[in-house]
Motif scaffolding. Sequence first.
Motif, PDB file in Angstrom:
ATOM      1  N   ASP A  22       0.853  -1.191   0.000  1.00  0.00           N
ATOM      2  CA  ASP A  22       0.000   0.000   0.000  1.00  0.00           C
ATOM      3  C   ASP A  22       0.892   1.245   0.000  1.00  0.00           C
ATOM      4  O   ASP A  22       1.702   1.406  -0.905  1.00  0.00           O
ATOM      5  CB  ASP A  22      -0.955  -0.032   1.198  1.00  0.00           C
ATOM      6  N   ASN A  23       0.791   2.085   1.022  1.00  0.00           N
ATOM      7  CA  ASN A  23       1.630   3.296   1.037  1.00  0.00           C
ATOM      8  C   ASN A  23       2.850   3.138   1.951  1.00  0.00           C
ATOM      9  O   ASN A  23       3.515   4.127   2.276  1.00  0.00           O
ATOM     10  CB  ASN A  23       0.806   4.509   1.477  1.00  0.00           C
ATOM     11  N   ILE A  24       3.153   1.902   2.333  1.00  0.00           N
ATOM     12  CA  ILE A  24       4.305   1.643   3.204  1.00  0.00           C
ATOM     13  C   ILE A  24       5.481   1.185   2.348  1.00  0.00           C
ATOM     14  O   ILE A  24       5.350   0.263   1.536  1.00  0.00           O
ATOM     15  CB  ILE A  24       3.976   0.570   4.252  1.00  0.00           C
ATOM     16  N   ILE A  25       6.618   1.853   2.509  1.00  0.00           N
ATOM     17  CA  ILE A  25       7.815   1.508   1.737  1.00  0.00           C
ATOM     18  C   ILE A  25       8.948   1.125   2.690  1.00  0.00           C
ATOM     19  O   ILE A  25       9.012   1.599   3.826  1.00  0.00           O
ATOM     20  CB  ILE A  25       8.255   2.668   0.817  1.00  0.00           C
ATOM     21  N   ARG A  26       9.839   0.247   2.203  1.00  0.00           N
ATOM     22  CA  ARG A  26      10.979  -0.214   3.000  1.00  0.00           C
ATOM     23  C   ARG A  26      12.279  -0.010   2.211  1.00  0.00           C
ATOM     24  O   ARG A  26      12.787  -0.931   1.573  1.00  0.00           O
ATOM     25  CB  ARG A  26      10.824  -1.685   3.370  1.00  0.00           C
ATOM     26  N   PRO A  27      12.816   1.201   2.233  1.00  0.00           N
ATOM     27  CA  PRO A  27      13.991   1.509   1.399  1.00  0.00           C
ATOM     28  C   PRO A  27      15.267   0.763   1.801  1.00  0.00           C
ATOM     29  O   PRO A  27      16.231   0.745   1.017  1.00  0.00           O
ATOM     30  CB  PRO A  27      14.169   3.018   1.589  1.00  0.00           C
ATOM     31  N   LEU A  28      15.320   0.144   2.996  1.00  0.00           N
ATOM     32  CA  LEU A  28      16.521  -0.594   3.430  1.00  0.00           C
ATOM     33  C   LEU A  28      16.382  -2.095   3.210  1.00  0.00           C
ATOM     34  O   LEU A  28      17.240  -2.857   3.662  1.00  0.00           O
ATOM     35  CB  LEU A  28      16.799  -0.327   4.913  1.00  0.00           C
ATOM     36  N   ILE A  29      15.349  -2.523   2.511  1.00  0.00           N
ATOM     37  CA  ILE A  29      15.053  -3.950   2.432  1.00  0.00           C
ATOM     38  C   ILE A  29      16.156  -4.742   1.721  1.00  0.00           C
ATOM     39  O   ILE A  29      16.270  -5.951   1.914  1.00  0.00           O
ATOM     40  CB  ILE A  29      13.684  -4.178   1.739  1.00  0.00           C
ATOM     41  N   LEU A  30      16.987  -4.076   0.938  1.00  0.00           N
ATOM     42  CA  LEU A  30      18.096  -4.755   0.249  1.00  0.00           C
ATOM     43  C   LEU A  30      19.431  -4.570   0.969  1.00  0.00           C
ATOM     44  O   LEU A  30      20.459  -5.086   0.515  1.00  0.00           O
ATOM     45  CB  LEU A  30      18.229  -4.215  -1.188  1.00  0.00           C
TER      46      LEU A  30
END
Length: 453
Positions: free
Chosen positions: A156-164
């Motif tokens: 949805d509108n939740i992002i995880r920019p450190l996921i990598l």
Amino acid sequence: MTADFVLHALKKYNMLEKGGTVVVGLSGGADSVCLTHALWSIKDELDLTLVAAHVNHGIRGGEAQRDEDFCKAFCEKYGIEFKVLKADIPALSRQQGLGEEECGRKVRYEFFSSLAGENGKIATAHNLNDNAETLLFNLTRGTALKGAGGIPPVRDNIIRPLILTPREEIESYCADNSLSFITDSTNLKNEYTRNKIRNIIIPQLKEINSDAVSALAGFCEYAREDSGFLESLADEKYASVVNENVIDEAEFSVLPNSLKRRVAARYLSALTDKDVLSKHIDALIQLAGSNSALETVDGIKLKSKDGRIFIQKDNAEPFSVDIKAESGEYSFLYGRAKVAVYDTKDLQNFNKQLLDNSIDCDKIGKVLKLRSRQEGDKITLAKRGVTKTLKKLFIEDKIPEEKRNSVAVLADGDSVVWVQGYGVSKSFKANAYSNKIMSIIIEEKVSDEHNAK
């Protein structure tokens, strides 16, 4: 060390558009400090409005206040807008009947959403290690392909920019940019399942493969891709299998198991906000074609009958009221009965249709019962000339089982005189030679499912 790793994730998963608002969850730990600083460093490049949000959960006493003060000072140093919410999570969890971890997560995301608004994004600091740990946690607890996908980069509108980004690189970024951070003392306690995975299981796996975290996270990505493909197929099948919360058992039974489980999960999820577990999905699949009933998640009752699975509603409550063989109105549980009695002199004003649906008062007692159906009730309908039980009539006319008790039955002792929607019994029907006749009209209560008749 620059924020290129964040830019890479933002681009790969199409997380952001230029000019938007990003609310970043800032706990004060290394992950959230790294993410907040990295987004701050690229906010002008992406024309971002950055807001840091912190929740003081009121759990760790002085440490909780220390964390809040740290986050506030960090944001003041870099000119980042800072918002804080103080919440008594232990008290709230008791009030809502939730575990403290679940309650805390709920409160956090509600707070973040209130700040982000309709068009903003919520950035959380889940990283590559978190993803690998989540995979192991889900597999150990029991999961299917969707759970094997770990933490989605975007939801949805939740992002995880450190996921990598692995945890080691996050700590290197903090060191290279002279960023201090705080350590939650609970992260060191192995009585928590996730901490056992992080502090005990992952190091053991690294002895087998030093790149185990990346391998596990890579598997999550493949699983998400496969799961996404199957979900798209399930979308197509769902439309042909389910119509207005009714499952077509013939269409459902021929689906491959992988799609059958997804359709079942989606069907149950549409009925409740509670978590749908594998046992609920398995039970629904077994229900198909069984001609039996099932109580499933959140106490919802489902029934398999006549090639369909549908929600089984509670049966209408039986009722019984006395009715005099004279003009008047009588209220009962499901509406109002209007009784009119006419003498012979009035019969000339009756047309044949009305006469055919009226009762000969000479054939009934002075006091009758207006009630729900009873076991063994039967009627010989004047128009059909065939005697049938009410049970058989209701089944033939597909009156839902849960509504059958609301159908009004006029009885004289054990004999059925008249039935709502069917008319008078042949034995009690008025004719042109009747001295006095009675008509009865039912006005149903207006509700969501009934309109007045």
